[in-house]
Enzyme design. Sequence first.
Site, PDB file in Angstrom:
ATOM      1  N   LYS A  25       0.831  -1.221   0.000  1.00 22.92           N
ATOM      2  CA  LYS A  25       0.000   0.000   0.000  1.00 22.92           C
ATOM      3  C   LYS A  25       0.862   1.266   0.000  1.00 22.92           C
ATOM      4  O   LYS A  25       0.655   2.160  -0.813  1.00 22.92           O
ATOM      5  CB  LYS A  25      -0.907   0.020   1.234  1.00 22.92           C
ATOM      6  CG  LYS A  25      -1.551   1.387   1.466  1.00 22.92           C
ATOM      7  CD  LYS A  25      -2.346   1.441   2.741  1.00 22.92           C
ATOM      8  CE  LYS A  25      -1.705   2.107   3.907  1.00 22.92           C
ATOM      9  NZ  LYS A  25      -1.598   3.535   4.027  1.00 22.92           N
ATOM     10  N   ASN A  26       1.826   1.310   0.912  1.00 24.99           N
ATOM     11  CA  ASN A  26       2.567   2.563   1.046  1.00 24.99           C
ATOM     12  C   ASN A  26       3.534   2.801  -0.110  1.00 24.99           C
ATOM     13  O   ASN A  26       3.966   3.927  -0.333  1.00 24.99           O
ATOM     14  CB  ASN A  26       3.251   2.634   2.417  1.00 24.99           C
ATOM     15  CG  ASN A  26       2.214   2.873   3.513  1.00 24.99           C
ATOM     16  OD1 ASN A  26       1.081   3.282   3.228  1.00 24.99           O
ATOM     17  ND2 ASN A  26       2.573   2.601   4.753  1.00 24.99           N
ATOM     18  N   ARG A  96      -4.452   9.965   3.203  1.00 20.37           N
ATOM     19  CA  ARG A  96      -3.333  10.722   3.748  1.00 20.37           C
ATOM     20  C   ARG A  96      -2.289  11.016   2.666  1.00 20.37           C
ATOM     21  O   ARG A  96      -1.752  12.114   2.571  1.00 20.37           O
ATOM     22  CB  ARG A  96      -2.708   9.846   4.842  1.00 20.37           C
ATOM     23  CG  ARG A  96      -1.573  10.466   5.558  1.00 20.37           C
ATOM     24  CD  ARG A  96      -2.070  11.376   6.628  1.00 20.37           C
ATOM     25  NE  ARG A  96      -1.035  12.328   6.993  1.00 20.37           N
ATOM     26  CZ  ARG A  96      -1.278  13.527   7.493  1.00 20.37           C
ATOM     27  NH1 ARG A  96      -2.508  13.920   7.693  1.00 20.37           N
ATOM     28  NH2 ARG A  96      -0.312  14.317   7.802  1.00 20.37           N
ATOM     29  N   CYS A 120      -6.258   8.455   7.903  1.00 13.78           N
ATOM     30  CA  CYS A 120      -6.398   7.959   9.271  1.00 13.78           C
ATOM     31  C   CYS A 120      -6.078   9.070  10.267  1.00 13.78           C
ATOM     32  O   CYS A 120      -5.035   9.711  10.198  1.00 13.78           O
ATOM     33  CB  CYS A 120      -5.450   6.794   9.501  1.00 13.78           C
ATOM     34  SG  CYS A 120      -6.053   5.286   8.760  1.00 13.78           S
ATOM     35  N   ARG A 125      -0.709  15.095  12.332  1.00  6.24           N
ATOM     36  CA  ARG A 125       0.355  14.613  11.442  1.00  6.24           C
ATOM     37  C   ARG A 125       0.816  15.760  10.548  1.00  6.24           C
ATOM     38  O   ARG A 125       0.364  15.916   9.424  1.00  6.24           O
ATOM     39  CB  ARG A 125      -0.169  13.417  10.634  1.00  6.24           C
ATOM     40  CG  ARG A 125      -0.527  12.242  11.541  1.00  6.24           C
ATOM     41  CD  ARG A 125      -1.239  11.142  10.804  1.00  6.24           C
ATOM     42  NE  ARG A 125      -0.360  10.420   9.903  1.00  6.24           N
ATOM     43  CZ  ARG A 125      -0.785   9.483   9.062  1.00  6.24           C
ATOM     44  NH1 ARG A 125      -2.054   9.166   9.018  1.00  6.24           N
ATOM     45  NH2 ARG A 125       0.058   8.861   8.270  1.00  6.24           N
ATOM     46  N   PRO A 126       1.738  16.557  11.075  1.00  9.73           N
ATOM     47  CA  PRO A 126       2.163  17.748  10.334  1.00  9.73           C
ATOM     48  C   PRO A 126       2.932  17.403   9.058  1.00  9.73           C
ATOM     49  O   PRO A 126       3.470  16.295   8.939  1.00  9.73           O
ATOM     50  CB  PRO A 126       3.092  18.456  11.324  1.00  9.73           C
ATOM     51  CG  PRO A 126       3.563  17.401  12.254  1.00  9.73           C
ATOM     52  CD  PRO A 126       2.476  16.370  12.331  1.00  9.73           C
ATOM     53  N   ILE A 127       2.992  18.363   8.102  1.00  4.52           N
ATOM     54  CA  ILE A 127       3.809  18.155   6.904  1.00  4.52           C
ATOM     55  C   ILE A 127       4.825  19.294   6.732  1.00  4.52           C
ATOM     56  O   ILE A 127       5.252  19.598   5.633  1.00  4.52           O
ATOM     57  CB  ILE A 127       2.940  17.971   5.625  1.00  4.52           C
ATOM     58  CG1 ILE A 127       2.039  19.184   5.364  1.00  4.52           C
ATOM     59  CG2 ILE A 127       2.122  16.706   5.689  1.00  4.52           C
ATOM     60  CD1 ILE A 127       1.430  19.180   3.951  1.00  4.52           C
ATOM     61  N   ASP A 128       5.187  19.902   7.870  1.00  3.68           N
ATOM     62  CA  ASP A 128       6.131  21.028   7.799  1.00  3.68           C
ATOM     63  C   ASP A 128       7.457  20.638   7.151  1.00  3.68           C
ATOM     64  O   ASP A 128       8.063  21.435   6.433  1.00  3.68           O
ATOM     65  CB  ASP A 128       6.373  21.588   9.217  1.00  3.68           C
ATOM     66  CG  ASP A 128       6.894  20.510  10.162  1.00  3.68           C
ATOM     67  OD1 ASP A 128       6.159  19.528  10.406  1.00  3.68           O
ATOM     68  OD2 ASP A 128       8.036  20.615  10.632  1.00  3.68           O
ATOM     69  N   GLN A 129       7.914  19.404   7.375  1.00  5.32           N
ATOM     70  CA  GLN A 129       9.203  18.994   6.805  1.00  5.32           C
ATOM     71  C   GLN A 129       9.111  18.842   5.286  1.00  5.32           C
ATOM     72  O   GLN A 129      10.068  19.130   4.568  1.00  5.32           O
ATOM     73  CB  GLN A 129       9.675  17.676   7.441  1.00  5.32           C
ATOM     74  CG  GLN A 129       9.895  17.761   8.939  1.00  5.32           C
ATOM     75  CD  GLN A 129      10.992  18.738   9.313  1.00  5.32           C
ATOM     76  OE1 GLN A 129      12.122  18.654   8.828  1.00  5.32           O
ATOM     77  NE2 GLN A 129      10.670  19.703  10.176  1.00  5.32           N
ATOM     78  N   ASP A 308       3.205   0.799  12.328  1.00  2.00           N
ATOM     79  CA  ASP A 308       2.001   0.257  11.684  1.00  2.00           C
ATOM     80  C   ASP A 308       1.632  -1.134  12.193  1.00  2.00           C
ATOM     81  O   ASP A 308       0.532  -1.624  11.922  1.00  2.00           O
ATOM     82  CB  ASP A 308       2.185   0.218  10.161  1.00  2.00           C
ATOM     83  CG  ASP A 308       2.301   1.615   9.576  1.00  2.00           C
ATOM     84  OD1 ASP A 308       2.003   2.585  10.292  1.00  2.00           O
ATOM     85  OD2 ASP A 308       2.704   1.722   8.408  1.00  2.00           O
ATOM     86  N   ILE A 330       6.555   6.987  17.500  1.00  2.00           N
ATOM     87  CA  ILE A 330       6.407   7.726  16.224  1.00  2.00           C
ATOM     88  C   ILE A 330       5.155   8.619  16.255  1.00  2.00           C
ATOM     89  O   ILE A 330       5.228   9.796  15.954  1.00  2.00           O
ATOM     90  CB  ILE A 330       6.309   6.751  15.016  1.00  2.00           C
ATOM     91  CG1 ILE A 330       7.391   5.666  15.091  1.00  2.00           C
ATOM     92  CG2 ILE A 330       6.336   7.527  13.689  1.00  2.00           C
ATOM     93  CD1 ILE A 330       8.766   6.065  14.679  1.00  2.00           C
ATOM     94  N   ARG A 400      -9.285   0.517   3.238  1.00  2.00           N
ATOM     95  CA  ARG A 400      -8.331   1.482   2.689  1.00  2.00           C
ATOM     96  C   ARG A 400      -6.966   0.863   2.490  1.00  2.00           C
ATOM     97  O   ARG A 400      -6.195   1.303   1.638  1.00  2.00           O
ATOM     98  CB  ARG A 400      -8.203   2.684   3.638  1.00  2.00           C
ATOM     99  CG  ARG A 400      -9.450   3.531   3.649  1.00  2.00           C
ATOM    100  CD  ARG A 400      -9.208   4.901   4.214  1.00  2.00           C
ATOM    101  NE  ARG A 400      -7.817   5.225   4.062  1.00  2.00           N
ATOM    102  CZ  ARG A 400      -7.089   5.863   4.964  1.00  2.00           C
ATOM    103  NH1 ARG A 400      -7.649   6.248   6.075  1.00  2.00           N
ATOM    104  NH2 ARG A 400      -5.827   6.133   4.749  1.00  2.00           N
TER     105      ARG A 400
END
Length: 421
Positions: A25-26, A96, A120, A125-129, A308, A330, A400
Amino acid sequence: MSSKDKMLITGGHPLVGEITVSGGKNTAVAVIPAALLCNAPCTIENLPDIEDVHALIDILRLLGAKVEYVPECYMRIDASTATGCHVPYSLTRRLRASYYLLGALLGRQGMAEVAYPGGCDFCSRPIDQHLKGFAALGADIHDRGGVVYAKADKLVGNDVFFDVVTVGGTINVMLAAARAQGTTVIYNAAKEPHIVDLANFLNSMGAKVKGAGTDVIRIRGVQELHGCTYTVIPDQIETGTLMIAAAATRGDVTIRGCIPTHMEALTAKLLEMGVRVTENDDSIRVRPQGIQRAVNIKTRVYPGFPTDLQQPMTSLLCMAQGVSTVSETIFEQRFKHLDELRRMGAKIKLMDRTVLIEGVPELYGAPVTVTDLRAGAALVVAGLMAKGVTEIYETSYIDRGYERIEEKLRKLGAEIRREPI
Ligand code: EPZ
């Protein structure tokens, strides 16, 4: 989310037999947007037939790409006709990984307008990076009304040093950098197998990515990429979930088509518990041997114990002899499955980010609700272990990420079915 059906599991049947794992999936959710980086058809094989993949097809079509999908065979993506750059929340809320459209569209045409993702919801779950990485490559970034706007007249390779090890950030910067001018070096990169798989896919299209699988990745941008045919790697989290389910039911299951070296952290813990695990080149067999003992687990970035699998592993430990601890390092709030496990008789205490689990002789079936994908996997595992019938609500989270899960488990002898609500 609101599912139209519930899953019913009558527990207590040992899983026995052989099962083939689906594609990752990922990996799938990174490779599909990556096909936007070239203007020739790409054929991707071994994709899992899951909701996240269907959501991405809808996004690519909205952007103008041609997508032909034959589940269990191939997906053919021809992005030569894609002209769009706006992905609305009505689509990004479905998964996501829709944040990969930012990197892919920036790399493709220097412009992306992508609503913040859904998916999920187990903690912030930030995306600043990700955004810091795009900015380092010269993109102008701002957000307004829940949409990230990214624009670059020219992307230029640069050094990107991540403050935290981030899978999504690493993938997103790789996507943007693949066609940037010059070389991008990602320091403190994530090392997960799907990062290596994405690098292999990009390189099959003519990209110059080196070092994937280590914490320094070098991407020399190229002007153009070409089409390719690529097979994605098997899903290590599905493999792990099946291994845990086999141990949980004291069954004897051989999982075929997997990559055992991706599973080392889980295999080591199962062996420590007293479960018999044997490996071949592309299969793993899980069998019982005596009492299953409590163990201590701490989630870590790859090759450590994967977050996970933390939730399904917690279910397994509910019936292990002794007191186990499971620490989540995490995602600090990935614990929404615990209340549901308590309904089933689990003796669990949450202290900060650590779960204390006192093994009980049995769990019993109960109505429970899924709150995120891996919580769903945890409840399926618990349902397989429990006495009586477990009713699982909000099954769409499970769909999903797991392809035909009940069909696979039924093949191994589980009593599992769905019913409309
Ligand atoms: C990926 O999520 C996976 N998703 C997750 O899989 C997985 O749990 C996670 O990696 C960890 O392995 C996909 O691949 C689509 P991260 P991602 O960026 O990329 C912090 C599943 O069940 N962080 O590696 O979103 C973050 O808060 C799922 O299959 C920042 O602070 O995870 C977390 O604490 C769910 N800023 C840590 O880093 C950022 O910009 C790791 O997150 C990005 C992340």
